[in-house]
Design an enzyme around this catalytic site. Structure first.
Site, PDB file in Angstrom:
ATOM      1  N   LYS A   1       0.829  -1.209   0.000  1.00 30.43           N
ATOM      2  CA  LYS A   1       0.000   0.000   0.000  1.00 30.43           C
ATOM      3  C   LYS A   1       0.869   1.267   0.000  1.00 30.43           C
ATOM      4  CE  LYS A   1      -4.097  -1.948   0.199  1.00 30.43           C
ATOM      5  NZ  LYS A   1      -3.773  -3.363   0.096  1.00 30.43           N
TER       6      LYS A   1
HETATM    7  C1  PLP Z   1      -9.794  -2.816  -2.005  1.00 29.62           C
HETATM    8  C2  PLP Z   1      -9.276  -3.567  -0.818  1.00 29.62           C
HETATM    9  N1  PLP Z   1     -10.120  -3.922   0.159  1.00 29.62           N
HETATM   10  C3  PLP Z   1      -9.709  -4.571   1.259  1.00 29.62           C
HETATM   11  C4  PLP Z   1      -8.387  -4.922   1.431  1.00 29.62           C
HETATM   12  C5  PLP Z   1      -8.020  -5.696   2.648  1.00 29.62           C
HETATM   13  O1  PLP Z   1      -7.020  -5.154   3.411  1.00 29.62           O
HETATM   14  P1  PLP Z   1      -6.091  -6.102   4.312  1.00 29.62           P
HETATM   15  O2  PLP Z   1      -5.231  -6.884   3.384  1.00 29.62           O
HETATM   16  O3  PLP Z   1      -5.336  -5.154   5.175  1.00 29.62           O
HETATM   17  O4  PLP Z   1      -7.004  -6.973   5.111  1.00 29.62           O
HETATM   18  C6  PLP Z   1      -7.460  -4.554   0.440  1.00 29.62           C
HETATM   19  C7  PLP Z   1      -6.016  -4.823   0.562  1.00 29.62           C
HETATM   20  O5  PLP Z   1      -5.461  -5.812   0.582  1.00 29.62           O
HETATM   21  C8  PLP Z   1      -7.919  -3.898  -0.716  1.00 29.62           C
HETATM   22  O6  PLP Z   1      -7.064  -3.588  -1.705  1.00 29.62           O
END
Ligand code: PLP
Length: 386
Positions: free
Chosen positions: A199
């Protein structure tokens, strides 16, 4: 190529093995080391002051009254379903063109995601398709600011107001983006950010939810901390909660990254601009949509659309042979094996998302990608498309 011996590399007629160019990389510097080490030495590794500092700094950054740190973006999305009162049998209208977590969070609460098609240019929810997907069971709309490009919040807010629906923003890819001149996260709807290392900024693993009221913030803090009661009594659990806490080491890393966020975003913007300039001389490859007056993107990934009919798997294999990583990004959620099996979803249901999913390719992209690597990526892609 993998079999070329090192002593042969560079000799006439023998191909040298190319240094690999990876898809993403975090940018960690001295300030991150300093704050993480200080936290490590402080002995306060969880529920300590770093969490408060991180939440306050992020709230200021996204211009939201309150921010609750959580263990991941997925955890944040799950809690937002509870915050919005989404429960068994409810429907949440969302986008098929996203990472699977933005739909899974609906399933966690026994509700059903209803996928509406996307706009082919912004790759975000098409408001007209959202309107058409609403039924008497619809409880919420869950837009995703995909690849950091802000979704059409004004139109979605009007739809939500007409039908009495909640909005939860998946801003996991959009820290630093702005919509109509205001930071994503400041709209007043719960907005979820994520900090996985690919990110814009990272906490290793982690996430955060921006909310408008102290009441929502307190509920999020309780739910993410085993449902502990607001009275502060440690072993009193007022509701069913989870361990979705972010630790202080992660928060220290996040605080240092936040301090440097402008520098990081500027560097990412320069990398994106270099790609744009390089692709100006290439026919057939569609580059990401440019900003306009209402939408300012914070660069998360660099995803191009290949020409219709391209052999994308072949392109990926040829890029890999040149040492260039790439990924089909993103597959449509409704066509994931789990969703096909559970809901009977098939090709043809969401034609725009499916077309986009069949042609999009993420190229190497991170804050410090050297210009010469970008030239190599674009040259390799041109050759791979043949
Ligand atoms: C659009 C989107 N939603 C949700 C997530 C979930 O985040 P995490 O991986 O921190 O659980 C991500 C990233 O991986 C994402 O790109």
């Amino acid at each position: 190529m993998a079999g070329v011996r090192r002593e042969d590399a560079g000799r006439p007629g023998i191909l040298s093995v190319q240094r690999p160019i990876g898809l993403s990389a975090p940018w960690i510097d001295g300030r991150e080391e300093e704050l993480v080490l200080a936290t490590l030495r402080s002995g306060q590794l969880s529920l300590g002051p770093m969490i408060d500092r991180f939440e306050a700094a992020l709230a200021e950054r996204v211009e939201a009254p309150f921010v609750a740190a959580v263990s991941s973006g997925t955890a944040g999305l799950h809690l937002c379903m509870q915050l919005s009162g989404v429960g068994p049998g409810d429907e949440v209208v969302t986008t098929p063109f996203s990472f699977v977590a933005s739909a899974n969070c609906v399933l966690y609460e026994g509700a059903n995601p209803v996928f509406a098609d996307i706009d082919p240019d912004t790759l975000n929810l098409d408001p007209a398709a959202v309107e058409a997907a609403i039924t008497p069971r619809t409880k919420a709309i869950l837009p995703v600011h995909i690849f950091g490009y802000p979704a059409e919040l004004t139109e979605l807010e009007a739809i939500a107001a007409r039908h009495g629906l909640a909005i939860v923003e998946d801003a996991c890819e959009a820290l630093g983006s702005a919509y109509r001149g205001r930071p994503v996260g400041s709209s007043g709807h719960p907005a979820v950010f994520a900090f996985y290392p690919n990110k814009q900024m990272t906490t290793g693993e982690g996430g955060a939810v921006a909310v408008a009221s102290e009441q929502e913030w307190e509920l999020l803090k309780s739910l993410s901390n085993q449902g502990r009661s607001d009275s502060g009594e440690w072993l009193t659990h007022a509701r069913l909660g989870y361990n979705y806490r972010l630790g202080d080491l992660a928060a220290a890393l996040g605080l240092a990254q936040l301090e440097r966020l402008d520098e990081i975003l500027a560097a990412r913007g320069e990398v994106a601009e270099r790609y744009r300039a390089l692709f100006a001389a290439v026919d057939g490859v569609e580059i990401p949509l440019a900003d306009d007056e209402t939408h300012r993107r914070s660069w998360f990934v660099y995803v191009v659309k290949l020409p219709v009919g391209s052999d994308r798997n072949g392109v990926i294999a040829r890029l890999a042979a040149d040492g260039v990583a790439s990924k089909p990004y993103l597959p449509s959620i409704h066509l994931q094996p789990y969703y096909r099996e559970r809901f009977g979803f098939r090709e043809g249901m969401l034609p725009v998302a499916e077309d986009v999913s069949s042609r999009t390719l993420a190229l190497p992209f991170h804050s410090r990608l050297p210009a010469e690597d970008q030239e190599r990526v674009v040259d390799a892609l041109v050759r791979a498309l043949g």
